[in-house]
Design an enzyme around this catalytic site. Structure first.
Site, short mmCIF file in Angstrom:
data_model
loop_
_atom_site.label_atom_id
_atom_site.label_comp_id
_atom_site.label_asym_id
_atom_site.label_seq_id
_atom_site.Cartn_x
_atom_site.Cartn_y
_atom_site.Cartn_z
N GLN A 89 2.84 -1.81 -9.60
CA GLN A 89 2.53 -2.45 -8.32
C GLN A 89 3.49 -3.60 -7.99
OE1 GLN A 89 0.32 -1.69 -5.94
NE2 GLN A 89 -0.44 0.08 -7.05
N GLY A 124 8.54 5.32 -8.64
CA GLY A 124 9.27 5.34 -7.38
C GLY A 124 8.40 5.28 -6.13
N CYS A 158 -17.42 6.35 -4.76
CA CYS A 158 -18.68 7.01 -4.42
C CYS A 158 -18.45 8.42 -3.89
CB CYS A 158 -19.40 6.19 -3.36
SG CYS A 158 -21.18 6.35 -3.40
C1 LIG Z 1 0.05 4.13 -9.17
C2 LIG Z 1 -0.07 3.43 -10.47
C3 LIG Z 1 0.14 4.10 -11.69
C4 LIG Z 1 0.42 5.58 -11.77
O1 LIG Z 1 1.68 5.91 -11.30
P1 LIG Z 1 2.00 7.45 -10.91
O2 LIG Z 1 3.45 7.44 -10.56
O3 LIG Z 1 1.13 7.77 -9.75
O4 LIG Z 1 1.72 8.28 -12.11
C5 LIG Z 1 0.06 3.37 -12.86
N1 LIG Z 1 -0.23 2.06 -12.84
C6 LIG Z 1 -0.44 1.39 -11.70
C7 LIG Z 1 -0.74 -0.07 -11.75
C8 LIG Z 1 -0.38 2.05 -10.48
O5 LIG Z 1 -0.63 1.38 -9.36
#
Ligand SMILES: *Cc1c(COP(=O)(O)O)cnc(C)c1O
Length: 404
Positions: free
Chosen positions: A179, A200, A325
């Site tokens: 993030q 990515g 939910c």
């Molecule tokens: C989206 C996300 C993932 C997973 O990443 P993907 O590329 O969808 O496998 C892992 N950790 C966090 C904090 C994420 O927001």
């Protein structure tokens, strides 16, 4: 109807400049990077350049970057790879209760393999306390994994301090920065990070591609076997278009980080200020200042999160909620529960995550329609009304079964 996208923590649109290089490497420059001929060399060169761009974004060296299929694989490789390579040294892992499931479920799997895992609590803002990390370390601890920024509430963890502690104790430190990358400045050297996961599609790159930074010298065992790709760390023909796209997204993220942060944090501050001022019985979730620039997360008392999302969707606004939910699970967000929210309050949560394409007009429209939706839903709620402000027992009015 104009559609407004406020769900950038789920995924982001691919930047046109990224899509162009991806297409080029799907059509004209389609070679296998392991081939000796010019097509192969062209692909290899493109991968090398992408590796340099991803490294530059993190202040890492390019030979410390290993391409993966995304955030989930990066987290799996980091945790299982460190666990398997270092099990003779110890079998204890420390993580937090608010990690993404890619980390939490991998930890649960490792527990079945004989490892022990400490799940650290967080404070009311979703923050891990550095002293709790210190207390949890034993002579059997091999890895600390704490996410850089939380995907639901946006809280940014004290990464540099945890990294410093881990380095002093001789314990590896991994952070899931999926993030944070492209939304917040990251320097793996300054922050004492040994392993870092990125993906990515969370910063305008393609889906299905990501990278794991592994500091030179850190012992990691491969979890996927085959050819010698990615210096034996990750077998399988490289996803050249994805990798090139990831490199381009990293380059853009680096050059536009400051302007992006300024733009989306101004929009976020406007949303938080107006919502908290205009809508009563509302709680801001996450840290008031230490949070991702594009994240706003609220709990609206006497509201059921999915009804709110559906009503926003009818107005063309795409956001998300902390509870699951509608997806068959009645469990509210493990993140909000770890922060001490009750099931009822956690069920009424709304996550708004902004991207650089969002505008002030979109935010104004959202702020115009939201109060009326909340009021209407509250008027229909048996929990809200003349004598009701205190009797919150079960606001999940759409759910037929109640787990709590
Ligand atoms: C989206 C996300 C993932 C997973 O990443 P993907 O590329 O969808 O496998 C892992 N950790 C966090 C904090 C994420 O927001």
């Amino acid at each position: 109807m104009k559609r407004i996208y406020f769900d950038h923590s789920a995924t982001t649109p691919i930047d046109r400049r990224v899509a162009e290089v991806v297409l080029e490497h799907m059509t004209e420059k389609f070679g296998n990077a392991s081939s000796i001929h010019s097509f192969g060399r062209e692909a290899r060169k493109a991968i090398d350049e992408a590796r340099e761009k991803v490294a530059a974004l993190l202040n890492a060296e390019s030979n410390e970057i290993f391409f993966t299929s995304g955030g989930t694989e990066g987290d799996n490789l980091a945790l299982k790879g460190v666990a398997y390579a270092n099990r003779k040294k110890g079998t204890h892992i420390i993580t937090s209760a608010i990690e993404h499931h890619a980390v939490l479920h991998t930890c649960e799997y490792l527990e079945k393999q004989g490892f022990t895992v400490t799940y650290l609590p967080v404070d009311e803002y979703g923050m891990v306390r550095v002293e709790d990390v210190a207390k949890a370390i034993t002579d059997k601890t091999i890895l600390i994994s704490v996410m850089f920024a939380n995907n639901e509430v946006g809280t940014i963890q004290p990464i540099k301090e945890i990294g410093k502690l881990a380095r002093e104790k001789g314990v590896y430190f991994h952070t899931d920065a999926v993030q944070a990358v492209g939304n917040y400045p990251i320097d793996v050297k300054d922050m004492n990070i040994d392993l870092l996961t990125l993906a990515g599609h969370k910063f305008h790159g393609p889906k299905g591609v990501g990278a794991l930074y592994i500091r030179r010298g850190v012992r990691v065992e491969a979890i996927q076997h085959g050819g010698g790709h990615e210096r034996n760390m990750r077998a399988g023909t490289e996803n050249v278009p994805g990798i090139v796209g990831l490199g381009k997204a990293a380059e853009i993220a680096q050059s536009e980080l400051n302007s992006k942060m300024a733009h989306i944090s101004a929009l976020r501050d406007r949303i938080i200020g107006e919502v908290m001022a205009k809508i009563p019985h509302t709680k801001l979730n996450g840290h008031p200042t230490q949070r991702l620039p594009g994240n706003a997360n609220f709990s609206f008392h006497f509201i059921e999160g999915e009804s709110l999302l559906l009503n926003l969707d009818l107005k063309g606004i795409a956001a998300s909620s902390g509870s699951a939910c509608t997806s068959g699970s009645l469990d509210p967000s493990h993140v909000l529960l770890a922060m001490g929210l009750t099931h009822e309050v956690a069920h009424g949560s709304l996550r708004v995550t902004l991207g650089r394409g969002n505008t002030k007009e979109e935010v104004d429209y959202f702020l115009e329609v939201l109060p009326a939706i909340i009021q209407r839903l509250r008027d229909m709620s048996p929990l809200y009304g003349t004598s009701a402000h205190t009797k919150v027992s079960n606001p999940c009015s759409d759910c037929h079964v109640h787990a709590h």
